[in-house]
Motif scaffolding. Structure first.
Motif, PDB file in Angstrom:
ATOM      1  N   HIS A 238     -10.717 -82.480 -88.870  1.00 20.79           N
ATOM      2  CA  HIS A 238     -10.691 -81.227 -88.121  1.00 20.79           C
ATOM      3  C   HIS A 238     -12.110 -80.759 -87.782  1.00 20.79           C
ATOM      4  O   HIS A 238     -12.346 -80.180 -86.725  1.00 20.79           O
ATOM      5  N   VAL A 239     -13.046 -81.022 -88.683  1.00 18.54           N
ATOM      6  CA  VAL A 239     -14.447 -80.704 -88.400  1.00 18.54           C
ATOM      7  C   VAL A 239     -14.938 -81.566 -87.247  1.00 18.54           C
ATOM      8  O   VAL A 239     -15.606 -81.085 -86.316  1.00 18.54           O
ATOM      9  N   THR A 240     -14.609 -82.855 -87.296  1.00 15.21           N
ATOM     10  CA  THR A 240     -15.006 -83.774 -86.228  1.00 15.21           C
ATOM     11  C   THR A 240     -14.445 -83.321 -84.886  1.00 15.21           C
ATOM     12  O   THR A 240     -15.148 -83.322 -83.866  1.00 15.21           O
ATOM     13  N   ASN A 241     -13.175 -82.938 -84.863  1.00 15.17           N
ATOM     14  CA  ASN A 241     -12.545 -82.494 -83.612  1.00 15.17           C
ATOM     15  C   ASN A 241     -13.218 -81.238 -83.059  1.00 15.17           C
ATOM     16  O   ASN A 241     -13.388 -81.096 -81.838  1.00 15.17           O
ATOM     17  N   ASP A 242     -13.607 -80.329 -83.956  1.00 17.39           N
ATOM     18  CA  ASP A 242     -14.296 -79.118 -83.504  1.00 17.39           C
ATOM     19  C   ASP A 242     -15.628 -79.461 -82.848  1.00 17.39           C
ATOM     20  O   ASP A 242     -15.999 -78.881 -81.814  1.00 17.39           O
ATOM     21  N   VAL A 243     -16.370 -80.396 -83.455  1.00 17.61           N
ATOM     22  CA  VAL A 243     -17.664 -80.813 -82.896  1.00 17.61           C
ATOM     23  C   VAL A 243     -17.449 -81.480 -81.537  1.00 17.61           C
ATOM     24  O   VAL A 243     -18.189 -81.219 -80.576  1.00 17.61           O
ATOM     25  N   ALA A 244     -16.436 -82.343 -81.432  1.00 21.37           N
ATOM     26  CA  ALA A 244     -16.161 -83.038 -80.179  1.00 21.37           C
ATOM     27  C   ALA A 244     -15.819 -82.057 -79.063  1.00 21.37           C
ATOM     28  O   ALA A 244     -16.290 -82.199 -77.916  1.00 21.37           O
ATOM     29  N   MET A 245     -15.002 -81.044 -79.371  1.00 24.22           N
ATOM     30  CA  MET A 245     -14.601 -80.083 -78.357  1.00 24.22           C
ATOM     31  C   MET A 245     -15.747 -79.150 -77.979  1.00 24.22           C
ATOM     32  O   MET A 245     -15.930 -78.816 -76.807  1.00 24.22           O
TER      33      MET A 245
END
Length: 409
Positions: A238-245
């Motif tokens: 979820h942290v990775t997805n936040d950074v990607a977005m």
């Protein structure tokens, strides 16, 4: 090259949402485990602990085990497998038994535990663990080993952990498709706790929180026994997805940036530190590490608040003076422990595997807590001569080839 004579080997397999880790350990005479091999491979076949792509999961398992075998110069035949996912449920139960001969025997203990296991559950559920918390003889509480004591009535307080039969079977099928036998399925919460918790912490009251890619696993200990377990669907991905977005970059690049430059507390990141990123369909650009930290912190804070709410809901938040022990790959980011301490308002430390020696990359990292814990957990549950089967030899190599051919043709 001849296979070196290594006996009494155990193999642990931690199949996670983002990577699959295999470790091979040799049980030492004093009871510890010496890590002699480890391997890992990216995992794309699981989602939040459950198999969604069998072929991808089999591929990850096979590559991880092969890498570990190569390093240890041996062959694995059977493995202890870690299991997690939102399908996992648990609860405490009470079992009763009459003491037949006035003196408690193993048979009486087994009878009490069997009655404790008889809890109503759907037909598609399977019991994974029944863990004694304490025994009571004629009203006397707090007994850990009742065998040999006198009495009339024996009670067993146990913690029962169960999961979806189909999810368990899917994971077992993937392991067996690699020509490996499942020695035992072990809840990842228990494995991580086995590796990182100290006896004094278990006695006083402590939480083991293992944060992986897809799930965060909670295990509460008090009085030396497991009291509560839970799985939360919020974790490192979820942290990775936040950074990607936030920065409009692919997930793989976001993961690399998170690992290399991520920080859970903005005050630990200097504003003048810059990171070069490559956007989708555009040239490279630069952003400050402080900006990255301001994206990362809210998700970690949310995760820890979810864990705190779960502890409060279960009634154990006020009973854990030893605090929280963090493990898993996602806790290696700078500032994570400090942020957790701020949210939980309890002592927090990063847990690394205990009672293991050998490869520094494994024994010194919280990312390998579950894998190392599978070996330690398996050491206690190890059937006689089981570990010796993982020592290789031409006969076993032919057996593995035969199993592979049977499973693929």
């Amino acid at each position: 090259m001849a296979k070196r004579e290594v006996r009494n080997l155990l193999v642990g397999l931690d199949i996670g949402t983002t990577k699959c880790v295999a470790v091979i350990g040799q049980v030492m005479p004093e009871g510890g485990v010496d890590i002699v091999g480890h391997g890992e491979h990216a995992s794309r076949g699981l989602n939040r602990g459950e198999v969604v792509n069998i072929d991808a999961t089999v591929q990850a398992i096979r590559r991880a085990v092969e890498n570990a075998e190569h390093m240890a110069n041996c062959r694995a035949q059977s493995v202890y497998v870690g299991l997690s996912g939102q399908h996992i449920q648990s609860g405490n139960s009470l079992g009763l038994a009459a003491i037949r001969q006035r003196e408690v025997t193993d048979r009486d203990v087994d009878a009490a535990i069997e009655t404790a296991k008889a809890i109503p559950m759907p037909a598609d559920r399977r019991i994974l663990h029944v863990i004694p918390q304490e025994f009571v003889i004629d009203g006397q509480r707090g007994i850990q080993d009742p065998v040999g004591q006198y009495g009339v009535r024996l009670e067993a307080n146990v913690h029962v952990i169960h999961g979806s039969s189909s999810s368990i079977q899917n994971l077992s099928k993937c392991v067996e498709a690699c020509g490996l036998r499942v020695d035992r399925l072990i809840l990842q919460h228990l494995a991580a706790a086995e590796a990182v918790l100290l006896p004094d912490e278990r006695e006083a009251g402590v939480v083991s929180l293992d944060i992986g890619g897809g799930t965060s696993d909670i295990a509460v200990f008090k009085g030396g026994a497991i009291r509560h377990t839970a799985v939360l669907p919020v974790a490192g991905n979820h942290v990775t997805n936040d950074v990607a977005m936030a920065f409009r970059i692919p997930a793989q690049q976001a993961e690399e940036i998170k690992i290399q430059f991520g920080c859970a507390l903005p005050q630990l990141a200097a504003a003048h530190e810059e990171i070069e990123i490559r956007g989708v369909g555009e040239g490279s650009r630069r952003l400050s590490r402080l900006t990255l930290a301001e994206v990362v912190r809210p998700r970690y804070e949310e995760l820890f608040r979810f864990v705190r709410k779960e502890l409060q809901r279960s009634g154990w938040y006020e009973a854990i003076p030893a605090g929280v022990v963090l493990s898993g790959a996602a806790v290696q980011m700078p500032g994570v422990a400090d942020l957790a301490e701020e949210v939980f308002e309890l002592p927090v430390r990063i847990g690394v595997p205990q009672q293991v020696t050998g490869i520094d990359e494994v024994v010194g990292s919280p990312a390998y807590a579950t894998a190392a814990g599978l070996l330690l957990y398996g050491r206690h549950a190890q059937p006689r001569n089981d570990a010796a089967r993982n020592s290789g030899g031409a006969g076993f190599a032919l057996q593995r080839i035969g199993e592979w051919l049977k499973g693929n043709f």
